[in-house]
Design a protein around this motif. Structure first.
Motif, mmCIF file in Angstrom:
data_model
loop_
_atom_site.group_PDB
_atom_site.id
_atom_site.type_symbol
_atom_site.label_atom_id
_atom_site.label_comp_id
_atom_site.label_asym_id
_atom_site.label_seq_id
_atom_site.Cartn_x
_atom_site.Cartn_y
_atom_site.Cartn_z
ATOM 1 N N TYR A 175 0.802 -1.221 0.000
ATOM 2 C CA TYR A 175 0.000 0.000 0.000
ATOM 3 C C TYR A 175 0.837 1.274 0.000
ATOM 4 O O TYR A 175 0.298 2.360 -0.243
ATOM 5 C CB TYR A 175 -0.934 0.011 1.212
ATOM 6 C CG TYR A 175 -2.028 -1.024 1.128
ATOM 7 C CD1 TYR A 175 -3.276 -0.693 0.629
ATOM 8 C CD2 TYR A 175 -1.816 -2.337 1.533
ATOM 9 C CE1 TYR A 175 -4.291 -1.637 0.546
ATOM 10 C CE2 TYR A 175 -2.819 -3.287 1.456
ATOM 11 C CZ TYR A 175 -4.053 -2.927 0.956
ATOM 12 O OH TYR A 175 -5.057 -3.868 0.877
ATOM 13 N N ASN A 176 2.110 1.167 0.312
ATOM 14 C CA ASN A 176 3.009 2.331 0.280
ATOM 15 C C ASN A 176 4.361 1.888 -0.283
ATOM 16 O O ASN A 176 5.354 1.819 0.432
ATOM 17 C CB ASN A 176 3.165 2.956 1.672
ATOM 18 C CG ASN A 176 3.518 1.942 2.745
ATOM 19 O OD1 ASN A 176 2.738 1.073 3.074
ATOM 20 N ND2 ASN A 176 4.724 2.054 3.287
ATOM 21 N N LYS A 203 6.230 2.778 6.150
ATOM 22 C CA LYS A 203 4.956 3.179 6.757
ATOM 23 C C LYS A 203 5.142 4.240 7.836
ATOM 24 O O LYS A 203 4.204 4.971 8.161
ATOM 25 C CB LYS A 203 4.224 1.961 7.314
ATOM 26 C CG LYS A 203 4.824 1.347 8.569
ATOM 27 C CD LYS A 203 3.964 0.180 9.042
ATOM 28 C CE LYS A 203 4.383 -0.359 10.395
ATOM 29 N NZ LYS A 203 3.531 -1.471 10.840
ATOM 30 N N LEU A 232 4.001 7.611 6.663
ATOM 31 C CA LEU A 232 2.602 7.868 6.323
ATOM 32 C C LEU A 232 2.024 9.025 7.123
ATOM 33 O O LEU A 232 1.261 9.842 6.590
ATOM 34 C CB LEU A 232 1.767 6.603 6.566
ATOM 35 C CG LEU A 232 2.011 5.441 5.609
ATOM 36 C CD1 LEU A 232 1.309 4.181 6.124
ATOM 37 C CD2 LEU A 232 1.509 5.775 4.218
ATOM 38 N N TYR A 274 -0.914 10.895 5.004
ATOM 39 C CA TYR A 274 -1.783 9.791 4.603
ATOM 40 C C TYR A 274 -2.535 9.193 5.799
ATOM 41 O O TYR A 274 -3.587 8.576 5.622
ATOM 42 C CB TYR A 274 -0.975 8.702 3.906
ATOM 43 C CG TYR A 274 -0.474 9.117 2.541
ATOM 44 C CD1 TYR A 274 -1.341 9.175 1.456
ATOM 45 C CD2 TYR A 274 0.854 9.460 2.339
ATOM 46 C CE1 TYR A 274 -0.893 9.560 0.196
ATOM 47 C CE2 TYR A 274 1.317 9.846 1.084
ATOM 48 C CZ TYR A 274 0.436 9.891 0.022
ATOM 49 O OH TYR A 274 0.886 10.280 -1.225
ATOM 50 N N ASP A 311 -6.648 3.038 -0.952
ATOM 51 C CA ASP A 311 -5.689 3.314 0.118
ATOM 52 C C ASP A 311 -4.251 3.211 -0.354
ATOM 53 O O ASP A 311 -3.352 2.890 0.433
ATOM 54 C CB ASP A 311 -5.909 2.384 1.326
ATOM 55 C CG ASP A 311 -6.714 3.058 2.432
ATOM 56 O OD1 ASP A 311 -6.961 4.278 2.335
ATOM 57 O OD2 ASP A 311 -7.108 2.370 3.382
ATOM 58 N N SER A 369 -0.945 4.717 -1.003
ATOM 59 C CA SER A 369 -0.214 5.921 -0.614
ATOM 60 C C SER A 369 0.909 6.161 -1.619
ATOM 61 O O SER A 369 2.068 5.782 -1.408
ATOM 62 C CB SER A 369 0.348 5.759 0.805
ATOM 63 O OG SER A 369 -0.708 5.581 1.718
ATOM 64 N N ASP A 370 0.542 6.803 -2.715
ATOM 65 C CA ASP A 370 1.489 7.010 -3.810
ATOM 66 C C ASP A 370 0.970 8.162 -4.662
ATOM 67 O O ASP A 370 -0.243 8.391 -4.751
ATOM 68 C CB ASP A 370 1.601 5.735 -4.653
ATOM 69 C CG ASP A 370 2.709 5.800 -5.681
ATOM 70 O OD1 ASP A 370 3.860 5.438 -5.344
ATOM 71 O OD2 ASP A 370 2.436 6.224 -6.826
ATOM 72 N N LYS A 393 -5.144 14.128 -2.835
ATOM 73 C CA LYS A 393 -4.155 13.049 -2.724
ATOM 74 C C LYS A 393 -4.775 11.666 -2.825
ATOM 75 O O LYS A 393 -4.048 10.674 -2.892
ATOM 76 C CB LYS A 393 -3.386 13.157 -1.401
ATOM 77 C CG LYS A 393 -2.312 14.235 -1.385
ATOM 78 C CD LYS A 393 -1.478 14.119 -0.118
ATOM 79 C CE LYS A 393 -0.302 15.074 -0.152
ATOM 80 N NZ LYS A 393 0.557 14.942 1.055
ATOM 81 N N GLU A 394 -6.125 11.593 -2.796
ATOM 82 C CA GLU A 394 -6.796 10.290 -2.769
ATOM 83 C C GLU A 394 -8.020 10.338 -3.671
ATOM 84 O O GLU A 394 -9.014 10.995 -3.320
ATOM 85 C CB GLU A 394 -7.214 9.945 -1.332
ATOM 86 C CG GLU A 394 -6.046 9.842 -0.372
ATOM 87 C CD GLU A 394 -6.467 9.638 1.080
ATOM 88 O OE1 GLU A 394 -5.582 9.339 1.908
ATOM 89 O OE2 GLU A 394 -7.674 9.782 1.385
#
Length: 246
Positions: A111-112, A117, A120, A125, A182, A184-185, A220-221
């Motif tokens: 996810y990242n 993490k 984050l 995030y 979700d 995170s990029d 961002k999402e």
């Protein structure tokens, strides 16, 4: 019938939700739900604190607006799919503690993929306080009702990271938005140019449908939307319950 038997025969009734919250399924049962933090298919790989039930709960005004979004999408043979709605404050605290625990598995790193993490929180995030806890923010995607459902998520499978092509990353039974939920990029930023024209059109379709009913996207999402003017609402920490019909 004895007294104990009579009591046992009466169906359990769930306590009313506080603060003008509603179960979305009672507002519009046609909206699909996959509340990811209530199970293992999420960036932490387990149920997150406070998610006793896999239910979308929102403020009544938000639920009514989502119903209007859904009505507009039906003409395109599309449906909303809710991924997260009201989030107990204890869930946000659980996320922060997880990000700072000094451990990271390969499954979590999907996810990242670009950083650890621990970053984050610093990069925005994960936050100690979330608009989700007010009931005014939602995470969601689109489902093409004419498309095959696709394979189910397999917790034992080693999927590619969330930026990989849809055929390689964890399946989500929804349209291809260019990244998984979700993720995170930078590729998950709504206006990212690192995605295909079709993926960009899906994001634009979702954004347009939501904005017509007053929702604003978080840049961002691609999946995160909230209602302006509701940011001053109080945050809540009651657990997400199971629906009374379950």
């Amino acid at each position: 019938m004895g007294l104990l038997a009579a009591i046992a025969a009466v169906p359990a009734v769930a306590q009313p939700l506080p603060g003008d919250f509603v179960f979305l399924r009672e507002v519009d049962p046609s909206i699909q739900q996959d509340i990811r933090y209530a199970g293992a298919n999420n960036f932490m790989g387990r149920r997150i604190e406070g998610y006793d039930g896999a239910e979308c709960i929102v403020k009544r005004a938000v639920g009514l607006a989502l119903r209007e979004v859904q009505r507009g999408l039906r003409a395109q043979n599309l449906s909303l799919k809710m991924l997260d709605c009201y989030r107990p404050a204890r869930a946000s605290r659980d996320m922060v503690a997880w990000a700072q625990d000094g451990r990271e598995t390969a499954a979590e790193r999907r996810y990242n993929p670009g950083f650890s993490k621990q970053e984050l929180f610093r990069l925005g995030y994960i936050a100690e306080r979330s608009g989700h806890s007010t009931g005014a923010a939602v995470d969601l995607t689109l489902v093409d009702l004419a498309a095959p459902r696709g394979p189910a998520f397999d917790p034992g499978k080693a999927y590619a990271d969330c930026t990989a092509p849809a055929a390689l990353r964890a399946p989500e039974a929804s349209v291809d938005m260019g990244t998984g939920y979700d993720c995170s990029d930078a590729k998950a930023h709504t206006a990212s140019r690192a995605i295909s024209p079709q993926q960009r059109r899906w994001r634009e379709t979702l954004n347009a449908a939501m904005s017509r009913q007053g929702f604003v996207n978080y840049a961002k999402e691609w999946w995160h939307f909230s209602r302006p003017g509701m940011s001053g609402l109080s945050a809540y920490d009651f657990p997400v319950p199971r629906h009374r019909g379950d």
